[in-house]
Scaffold this motif. Structure first.
Motif, mmCIF file in Angstrom:
data_model
loop_
_atom_site.group_PDB
_atom_site.id
_atom_site.type_symbol
_atom_site.label_atom_id
_atom_site.label_comp_id
_atom_site.label_asym_id
_atom_site.label_seq_id
_atom_site.Cartn_x
_atom_site.Cartn_y
_atom_site.Cartn_z
ATOM 1 N N GLY A 131 0.748 -1.254 0.000
ATOM 2 C CA GLY A 131 0.000 0.000 0.000
ATOM 3 C C GLY A 131 0.773 1.296 0.000
ATOM 4 N N LYS A 132 0.657 2.036 1.094
ATOM 5 C CA LYS A 132 1.008 3.447 1.140
ATOM 6 C C LYS A 132 2.505 3.739 1.112
ATOM 7 N N PRO A 146 7.950 3.510 0.406
ATOM 8 C CA PRO A 146 6.826 2.664 0.846
ATOM 9 C C PRO A 146 6.860 2.441 2.355
ATOM 10 N N TYR A 147 5.703 2.522 2.981
ATOM 11 C CA TYR A 147 5.638 2.302 4.427
ATOM 12 C C TYR A 147 6.291 0.983 4.821
ATOM 13 N N LYS A 148 6.076 -0.050 3.994
ATOM 14 C CA LYS A 148 6.587 -1.380 4.325
ATOM 15 C C LYS A 148 8.105 -1.411 4.417
ATOM 16 N N GLU A 149 8.787 -0.450 3.767
ATOM 17 C CA GLU A 149 10.247 -0.435 3.741
ATOM 18 C C GLU A 149 10.858 0.413 4.857
ATOM 19 N N ILE A 150 10.029 1.161 5.585
ATOM 20 C CA ILE A 150 10.536 2.028 6.655
ATOM 21 C C ILE A 150 10.734 1.217 7.930
ATOM 22 N N TYR A 151 11.966 1.214 8.449
ATOM 23 C CA TYR A 151 12.269 0.512 9.697
ATOM 24 C C TYR A 151 11.965 1.411 10.896
ATOM 25 N N LEU A 182 2.335 10.482 8.483
ATOM 26 C CA LEU A 182 2.227 9.045 8.255
ATOM 27 C C LEU A 182 0.814 8.562 8.559
ATOM 28 N N ASN A 183 0.284 9.012 9.703
ATOM 29 C CA ASN A 183 -1.100 8.722 10.088
ATOM 30 C C ASN A 183 -1.432 7.239 9.933
ATOM 31 N N ALA A 184 -0.577 6.387 10.516
ATOM 32 C CA ALA A 184 -0.770 4.939 10.397
ATOM 33 C C ALA A 184 -0.463 4.275 11.728
ATOM 34 N N GLU A 185 -1.316 3.349 12.143
ATOM 35 C CA GLU A 185 -1.184 2.748 13.465
ATOM 36 C C GLU A 185 0.044 1.868 13.619
ATOM 37 N N CYS A 194 12.281 8.777 18.652
ATOM 38 C CA CYS A 194 12.336 7.647 17.718
ATOM 39 C C CYS A 194 10.968 6.997 17.527
ATOM 40 N N ILE A 195 10.621 6.792 16.270
ATOM 41 C CA ILE A 195 9.399 6.098 15.873
ATOM 42 C C ILE A 195 9.803 4.817 15.151
ATOM 43 N N VAL A 196 9.125 3.714 15.459
ATOM 44 C CA VAL A 196 9.451 2.435 14.824
ATOM 45 C C VAL A 196 8.212 1.865 14.137
ATOM 46 N N ASN A 197 8.465 1.152 13.041
ATOM 47 C CA ASN A 197 7.398 0.472 12.314
ATOM 48 C C ASN A 197 7.158 -0.899 12.950
ATOM 49 N N ILE A 198 5.976 -1.104 13.505
ATOM 50 C CA ILE A 198 5.643 -2.344 14.214
ATOM 51 C C ILE A 198 5.900 -3.582 13.369
ATOM 52 N N ILE A 199 5.640 -3.503 12.068
ATOM 53 C CA ILE A 199 5.744 -4.702 11.235
ATOM 54 C C ILE A 199 7.177 -5.227 11.150
#
Length: 239
Positions: A131-132, A146-151, A182-185, A194-199
């Motif tokens: 997606g985003k 892509p959001y999926k690529e952000i660590y 980003l506006n994503a949970e 520091c912000i981290v991508n849960i996935i």
């Protein structure tokens, strides 16, 4: 359309898993094609020799021929991003499953509840990964990550530094501003800076977040309990 494979040498179990997977697709508002295998060697051949593609595979661990563990290991070169859900009656396999970066482990003793949650979580993640993207736009460049690529994203002076699979990108915005955009949970604060991508979080241990790319990041004491709660809320019940 999602491509899902189910592999279990027990016909009745395979049929049940297919029924649950179908219901999960409907509940998630997604479309998908489900292929059932009762022989693990056939699944392995279709992937490694005939080039079959799957987004998600439900694998029984204890099977004649190639076991679920062996299948998961052998298909990784062909399907590096496939999500694998292990189904087994032996809890000790969960440790090995973690080493193989398995998406989820489901005990047969609680199959109805756990498998449904696991499949729905996998579907959401797969669709998220497709997606985003976060856009960085300046007078001289336009970059989409892509959001999926952000660590993770860190405060860097007056910039926000975005660490992703393609490298590090900087944007002249505050961390809070980037977070709001980003506006994503799936993006959570583990520290004020520091912000981290849960996935990408594989494990929380000793006040550290261990990521799939091998990085480990400290979680502040003030955020630790909230981080754990947010991860649990995002993924639902885990083993």
């Amino acid at each position: 359309m999602l491509h899902i494979a189910i592999c279990d040498d027990d016909d009745c179990a395979a049929a049940l898993h297919k029924k649950i997977a179908k219901a999960c697709l409907v509940q998630c508002g997604s479309t998908g094609e489900i292929t059932v295998y009762t022989a693990s060697d056939n699944l392995l051949y279709d992937i490694t020799e005939d080039g079959f593609f799957f987004d998600l595979i439900l694998l029984d661990i204890e099977m004649p021929g190639n076991t679920g563990m062996e299948i998961a290991e052998k298909i990784k070169p062909c399907l590096p991003n496939v999500k694998v859900i292990f189904i087994t009656s032996h809890m000790e396999y969960a440790i090995d499953a973690f080493e193989l970066s398995i998406f989820r482990y489901v005990p047969k003793s609680d199959i109805d509840k756990r498998l449904s949650c696991a499949i729905q979580d996998a579907i959401k993640l797969i669709e998220l990964e497709e997606g985003k993207a976060y856009t960085i736009q300046t007078n001289s460049r336009l970059e989409k990550i892509p959001y999926k690529e952000i660590y993770y994203i860190e405060r860097d002076g007056k910039n926000a530094s975005i660490s992703a699979s393609g490298g590090v990108s900087k944007v002249r915005k505050s961390l809070q501003q980037v977070y709001a955009e980003l506006n994503a949970e799936e993006f959570i604060y583990i520290d004020r800076g520091c912000i981290v991508n849960i996935i990408h979080i594989m494990q929380i241990k000793d006040g550290m977040a261990f990521l799939k790319n091998g990085m480990s990041l400290p979680i502040s004491r003030a955020h630790l309990q909230e981080v754990k709660a947010q991860i649990n809320n995002y993924w639902g019940a885990n083993v």
